[in-house]
Design a protein around this motif. Structure first.
Motif, PDB file in Angstrom:
ATOM      1  N   GLY A 220       0.790  -1.214   0.000  1.00 39.03           N
ATOM      2  CA  GLY A 220       0.000   0.000   0.000  1.00 39.03           C
ATOM      3  C   GLY A 220       0.826   1.270   0.000  1.00 39.03           C
ATOM      4  O   GLY A 220       0.292   2.364  -0.210  1.00 39.03           O
ATOM      5  N   GLY A 221       2.111   1.131   0.227  1.00 40.29           N
ATOM      6  CA  GLY A 221       3.003   2.277   0.272  1.00 40.29           C
ATOM      7  C   GLY A 221       3.467   2.718  -1.102  1.00 40.29           C
ATOM      8  O   GLY A 221       3.028   2.194  -2.131  1.00 40.29           O
TER       9      GLY A 221
ATOM     10  N   LEU B 104      10.160   6.764 -11.920  1.00 37.77           N
ATOM     11  CA  LEU B 104       9.040   5.834 -11.822  1.00 37.77           C
ATOM     12  C   LEU B 104       8.401   6.025 -10.452  1.00 37.77           C
ATOM     13  O   LEU B 104       8.983   5.647  -9.429  1.00 37.77           O
ATOM     14  CB  LEU B 104       9.480   4.388 -12.007  1.00 37.77           C
ATOM     15  N   GLN B 105       7.232   6.651 -10.441  1.00 33.27           N
ATOM     16  CA  GLN B 105       6.473   6.806  -9.207  1.00 33.27           C
ATOM     17  C   GLN B 105       5.597   5.574  -9.030  1.00 33.27           C
ATOM     18  O   GLN B 105       4.773   5.275  -9.901  1.00 33.27           O
ATOM     19  CB  GLN B 105       5.600   8.065  -9.261  1.00 33.27           C
ATOM     20  N   MET B 106       5.789   4.876  -7.927  1.00 34.61           N
ATOM     21  CA  MET B 106       5.074   3.632  -7.684  1.00 34.61           C
ATOM     22  C   MET B 106       4.187   3.807  -6.459  1.00 34.61           C
ATOM     23  O   MET B 106       4.690   4.030  -5.355  1.00 34.61           O
ATOM     24  CB  MET B 106       6.067   2.484  -7.472  1.00 34.61           C
ATOM     25  N   ASN B 107       2.883   3.722  -6.663  1.00 35.12           N
ATOM     26  CA  ASN B 107       1.910   3.862  -5.590  1.00 35.12           C
ATOM     27  C   ASN B 107       1.140   2.553  -5.399  1.00 35.12           C
ATOM     28  O   ASN B 107       1.150   1.691  -6.274  1.00 35.12           O
ATOM     29  CB  ASN B 107       0.934   4.994  -5.906  1.00 35.12           C
ATOM     30  N   SER B 108       0.477   2.441  -4.276  1.00 33.68           N
ATOM     31  CA  SER B 108      -0.335   1.248  -3.976  1.00 33.68           C
ATOM     32  C   SER B 108       0.462  -0.024  -4.234  1.00 33.68           C
ATOM     33  O   SER B 108      -0.017  -0.959  -4.894  1.00 33.68           O
ATOM     34  CB  SER B 108      -1.615   1.257  -4.819  1.00 33.68           C
ATOM     35  N   LEU B 109       1.667  -0.059  -3.728  1.00 37.14           N
ATOM     36  CA  LEU B 109       2.547  -1.195  -3.988  1.00 37.14           C
ATOM     37  C   LEU B 109       2.007  -2.482  -3.388  1.00 37.14           C
ATOM     38  O   LEU B 109       1.374  -2.478  -2.320  1.00 37.14           O
ATOM     39  CB  LEU B 109       3.948  -0.906  -3.446  1.00 37.14           C
TER      40      LEU B 109
ATOM     41  N   THR C  51      11.414  -4.038  -2.415  1.00 35.90           N
ATOM     42  CA  THR C  51      10.805  -5.111  -1.642  1.00 35.90           C
ATOM     43  C   THR C  51       9.544  -4.585  -0.974  1.00 35.90           C
ATOM     44  O   THR C  51       9.602  -3.581  -0.254  1.00 35.90           O
ATOM     45  CB  THR C  51      11.766  -5.656  -0.583  1.00 35.90           C
ATOM     46  N   VAL C  52       8.426  -5.258  -1.233  1.00 36.18           N
ATOM     47  CA  VAL C  52       7.140  -4.857  -0.660  1.00 36.18           C
ATOM     48  C   VAL C  52       6.691  -5.947   0.304  1.00 36.18           C
ATOM     49  O   VAL C  52       6.470  -7.089  -0.101  1.00 36.18           O
ATOM     50  CB  VAL C  52       6.086  -4.629  -1.747  1.00 36.18           C
TER      51      VAL C  52
END
Length: 114
Positions: free
Chosen positions: A15-16, A80-85, A111-112
């Motif tokens: 979610g981060g 690369l903006q990564m949301n809702s990981l 790592t998520v």
């Protein structure tokens, strides 16, 4: 010769968000397409997103609506903006620049955790 240096990877909870950067240096034409691929353990490297010098973008279905690619041509940098990981986004992320051939960065680990 072209060099690509990625930064911004790390450990994040599901979610981060994270923002990756890739700075290109060397003999570069600002019109070169750039992008991101990723490779998870035991899997093949796969396309994440690409962007042309004019800003046209392409995304893998798995990241559409969550990831956003952008570039600063003056700085030869792609982001690369990564949301809702999600945990399934865990991989080594590689920057790519195409100029006569493909140039790759060294990769940055994302790592998520669930």
């Amino acid at each position: 010769q072209v060099q690509l240096v990625e930064s911004g990877g790390g450990l994040v909870q599901a979610g981060g968000s994270l923002r990756l950067s890739c700075a290109a240096s060397g003999s570069i034409f600002s019109i070169a397409p750039m992008g991101w691929y990723r490779q998870a353990p035991g899997k093949q490297r796969e396309l994440v997103a690409t962007i042309t010098s004019g800003g046209s973008t392409n995304y893998a279905d798995s990241v559409k609506g969550r990831f956003s690619i952008s570039r600063d041509n003056a700085k030869n940098t792609v982001y690369l903006q990564m949301n809702s990981l999600k945990p399934e986004d865990t991989a080594v992320y590689y920057c790519i620049l195409t100029q006569g051939r493909n140039y790759w960065g060294q990769g940055t680990q994302v790592t998520v955790s669930s």
